[in-house]
Design an enzyme around this catalytic site. Structure first.
Site, PDB file in Angstrom:
ATOM      1  N   TRP A  12       0.587  -1.048   0.370  1.00  0.00           N
ATOM      2  CA  TRP A  12      -0.380   0.186  -0.434  1.00  0.00           C
ATOM      3  C   TRP A  12       0.464   1.097  -0.499  1.00  0.00           C
ATOM      4  O   TRP A  12       0.286   2.466  -0.458  1.00  0.00           O
ATOM      5  CB  TRP A  12      -0.858  -0.328   0.859  1.00  0.00           C
ATOM      6  CG  TRP A  12      -1.917   1.103   1.461  1.00  0.00           C
ATOM      7  CD1 TRP A  12      -2.109   2.105   2.433  1.00  0.00           C
ATOM      8  CD2 TRP A  12      -3.036   1.170   0.602  1.00  0.00           C
ATOM      9  NE1 TRP A  12      -3.436   2.668   2.012  1.00  0.00           N
ATOM     10  CE2 TRP A  12      -3.315   2.684   0.468  1.00  0.00           C
ATOM     11  CE3 TRP A  12      -3.114   1.657  -1.295  1.00  0.00           C
ATOM     12  CZ2 TRP A  12      -4.581   3.375  -0.108  1.00  0.00           C
ATOM     13  CZ3 TRP A  12      -3.345   1.426  -2.381  1.00  0.00           C
ATOM     14  CH2 TRP A  12      -3.901   2.834  -1.527  1.00  0.00           C
ATOM     15  N   ARG A  33      14.614  -1.610   4.881  1.00  0.00           N
ATOM     16  CA  ARG A  33      15.358  -2.375   3.513  1.00  0.00           C
ATOM     17  C   ARG A  33      16.587  -1.893   2.362  1.00  0.00           C
ATOM     18  O   ARG A  33      15.740  -1.402   1.875  1.00  0.00           O
ATOM     19  CB  ARG A  33      14.955  -3.754   3.185  1.00  0.00           C
ATOM     20  CG  ARG A  33      14.426  -4.237   3.685  1.00  0.00           C
ATOM     21  CD  ARG A  33      14.244  -6.194   3.681  1.00  0.00           C
ATOM     22  NE  ARG A  33      12.938  -5.731   3.170  1.00  0.00           N
ATOM     23  CZ  ARG A  33      12.681  -6.114   1.771  1.00  0.00           C
ATOM     24  NH1 ARG A  33      14.470  -6.599   1.026  1.00  0.00           N
ATOM     25  NH2 ARG A  33      11.787  -5.830   1.239  1.00  0.00           N
ATOM     26  N   LYS A 106      -4.798   0.591   9.500  1.00  0.00           N
ATOM     27  CA  LYS A 106      -5.998  -0.014   9.311  1.00  0.00           C
ATOM     28  C   LYS A 106      -5.612  -0.964  10.754  1.00  0.00           C
ATOM     29  O   LYS A 106      -5.947  -1.515  10.659  1.00  0.00           O
ATOM     30  CB  LYS A 106      -6.703  -0.571   8.428  1.00  0.00           C
ATOM     31  CG  LYS A 106      -6.684   0.903   6.961  1.00  0.00           C
ATOM     32  CD  LYS A 106      -7.735  -0.203   5.646  1.00  0.00           C
ATOM     33  CE  LYS A 106      -8.391   0.807   5.235  1.00  0.00           C
ATOM     34  NZ  LYS A 106      -8.800   0.155   3.640  1.00  0.00           N
ATOM     35  N   SER A 139      -9.617   0.513  -1.442  1.00  0.00           N
ATOM     36  CA  SER A 139      -8.546   0.142  -2.238  1.00  0.00           C
ATOM     37  C   SER A 139      -7.420  -0.469  -1.908  1.00  0.00           C
ATOM     38  O   SER A 139      -6.611   0.078  -1.231  1.00  0.00           O
ATOM     39  CB  SER A 139      -8.112   1.513  -1.421  1.00  0.00           C
ATOM     40  OG  SER A 139      -7.595   1.991  -0.177  1.00  0.00           O
ATOM     41  N   LYS A 192     -12.948  -3.774   9.569  1.00  0.00           N
ATOM     42  CA  LYS A 192     -13.580  -4.391   8.565  1.00  0.00           C
ATOM     43  C   LYS A 192     -12.707  -5.758   8.715  1.00  0.00           C
ATOM     44  O   LYS A 192     -13.069  -6.700   7.948  1.00  0.00           O
ATOM     45  CB  LYS A 192     -13.950  -3.833   7.716  1.00  0.00           C
ATOM     46  CG  LYS A 192     -12.724  -2.737   6.883  1.00  0.00           C
ATOM     47  CD  LYS A 192     -11.603  -3.658   6.123  1.00  0.00           C
ATOM     48  CE  LYS A 192     -10.376  -2.711   5.715  1.00  0.00           C
ATOM     49  NZ  LYS A 192      -9.459  -3.282   5.265  1.00  0.00           N
ATOM     50  N   SER A 255      -7.815  -9.598  -0.517  1.00  0.00           N
ATOM     51  CA  SER A 255      -7.292  -9.543   0.470  1.00  0.00           C
ATOM     52  C   SER A 255      -6.678 -10.652   1.632  1.00  0.00           C
ATOM     53  O   SER A 255      -6.755 -11.741   1.374  1.00  0.00           O
ATOM     54  CB  SER A 255      -8.564  -8.869   1.219  1.00  0.00           C
ATOM     55  OG  SER A 255      -9.203  -9.280   2.509  1.00  0.00           O
ATOM     56  N   ARG A 256      -5.422  -9.599   2.219  1.00  0.00           N
ATOM     57  CA  ARG A 256      -4.538 -10.571   2.759  1.00  0.00           C
ATOM     58  C   ARG A 256      -5.517 -11.186   4.844  1.00  0.00           C
ATOM     59  O   ARG A 256      -5.296 -12.446   4.520  1.00  0.00           O
ATOM     60  CB  ARG A 256      -4.329  -9.638   3.599  1.00  0.00           C
ATOM     61  CG  ARG A 256      -3.500  -9.522   3.975  1.00  0.00           C
ATOM     62  CD  ARG A 256      -2.389  -8.650   4.643  1.00  0.00           C
ATOM     63  NE  ARG A 256      -1.780  -7.901   3.565  1.00  0.00           N
ATOM     64  CZ  ARG A 256      -1.110  -6.808   3.301  1.00  0.00           C
ATOM     65  NH1 ARG A 256       0.218  -6.523   5.068  1.00  0.00           N
ATOM     66  NH2 ARG A 256      -0.405  -6.102   2.418  1.00  0.00           N
ATOM     67  N   VAL A 280       1.960  -8.609   7.653  1.00  0.00           N
ATOM     68  CA  VAL A 280       1.121  -8.889   8.586  1.00  0.00           C
ATOM     69  C   VAL A 280      -0.072  -8.977   8.335  1.00  0.00           C
ATOM     70  O   VAL A 280      -1.056  -7.917   7.323  1.00  0.00           O
ATOM     71  CB  VAL A 280       1.346  -7.213   9.147  1.00  0.00           C
ATOM     72  CG1 VAL A 280       0.479  -6.391  10.247  1.00  0.00           C
ATOM     73  CG2 VAL A 280       2.712  -6.648   9.319  1.00  0.00           C
TER      74      VAL A 280
END
Length: 340
Positions: A12, A33, A106, A139, A192, A255-256, A280
């Site tokens: 993102w 890094r 988020k 997004s 969410k 979506s992870r 994450v």
């Protein structure tokens, strides 16, 4: 043109840098890094997070946080929730002042139960920033860098700051609204992810569209109940950072959180899921915080409680669903925001 520093070169952070650079802004993105910074500068790619995407040649990267912080009049924090305090503490040690701080993360911090803007205010010295803006909404980075239409919200108590960010990002493919309800926007954005984990579980269990529709609808009711009890505007939850973000996160393969839930539904343990994802999963940490918020504000959140039992109490997903389906009978309208 503005000078913008983006702190965090994940998917993102890279995507919003992509938008800002294409809009003609002078962007410097920071990564821990050095090899990643070199890749962005020399190859104009970020293969780890956005493979097969060519970044604007004007987008530059650095692994020196001081250089990044000094570069921009606007600093965008694009790091996971658990890294917000650490980054703010590092910024405190730098000779910066009155920066416009934007965060695009988020989550909610467990135990303290602070939203991200509250964490920033608690950690960052007042002289270091002028205002705080939240940029949030449905997004996926993978679609933004393909110039697919995307619409988000810039939320702040400072309307001029929100409008400045609106102007910074707006183009033919990326539309930005403003909203003064920063509390509601952050609650919707964080919770969410909890519901998306649950949606992934239902898909992993092999359930169909009926279950998904029910989950999204009842999930929105839970988010709204808690948010309104905390002081948010109920209309925020029918907007982009409420219903909009909930739909995209619960239904998209990008979506992870959905991916993590799907793996849980198929029988993997939480440890297996976390180690296998490599990124994450904000919803796991936020589920703990949401569980604590429900208790603090005495709000009924059965989906959240069921997910908490799966994640942290070793309850089997199928059993948790059965328990939800056999709850006491209720009147739907009464159950949206509490007894009318």
């Amino acid at each position: 043109m503005e000078k913008v520093s983006i702190i965090g070169a994940g998917s993102w952070g890279t995507a919003i840098s992509f938008v800002l650079a294409e809009n003609g802004n002078d962007c410097l993105i920071w990564t821990r890094r050095s090899e990643q910074a070199t890749e962005i500068n020399e190859n104009h790619t970020n293969q780890t997070y956005l493979p097969k995407v060519t970044l604007p040649t004007t987008l530059r990267a650095t692994s020196n946080l001081t250089d990044a912080a000094n570069h921009g009049d606007v600093i965008i924090l694009a790091v996971p929730t658990k890294a917000i305090r650490e980054v703010c503490n590092e910024l405190n040690r730098m000779d910066i002042s009155s920066k416009l701080i934007v965060h695009v993360s988020k989550g909610i911090e467990p135990d303290s139960l602070l939203r991200i803007s509250e964490m920033i205010k608690e950690e960052l010295e007042p002289s270091k920033y002028s205002s705080i803006v939240v940029l949030s909404g449905p997004s996926h980075a993978e679609e933004v860098v393909l110039h697919q239409p995307t619409t988000v919200t810039a939320a702040s108590e400072d309307l001029e700051a929100a409008e400045r960010i609106q102007d910074l990002f707006m183009n033919n493919n990326f539309r930005v609204y403003t909203n003064p309800d920063i509390l509601g926007v952050e609650i919707g954005a964080a919770l969410k992810n909890v519901i998306a984990l649950a949606a992934g579980i239902t898909d992993g269990l092999g359930y169909g569209d009926n279950a998904k529709a029910a989950l999204i609808t009842r999930g929105l009711a839970e988010i709204s109940r808690l948010g309104v009890k905390m002081g948010a505007n109920p209309l925020t939850f029918s907007g982009l950072t409420g219903l909009g973000d909930l739909i995209v996160t619960c239904t998209s393969v990008h979506s992870r959180n959905w991916k993590a839930g799907n793996m849980l539904g198929q029988g993997k343990t939480l440890d297996e899921v976390v180690s296998g994802m490599g990124m994450v999963i904000e919803g796991v940490r936020t589920t703990k915080a949401a569980h604590q918020l429900a208790a603090r504000y005495e709000v009924s959140m059965p989906l959240t409680e069921a997910l908490y039992s799966v994640l942290f109490e070793d309850v089997q997903p199928k059993y948790a669903v059965d328990q939800l389906m056999n709850r006491m009978k209720k009147l739907e309208v009464e159950d949206l925001f509490g007894k009318l």
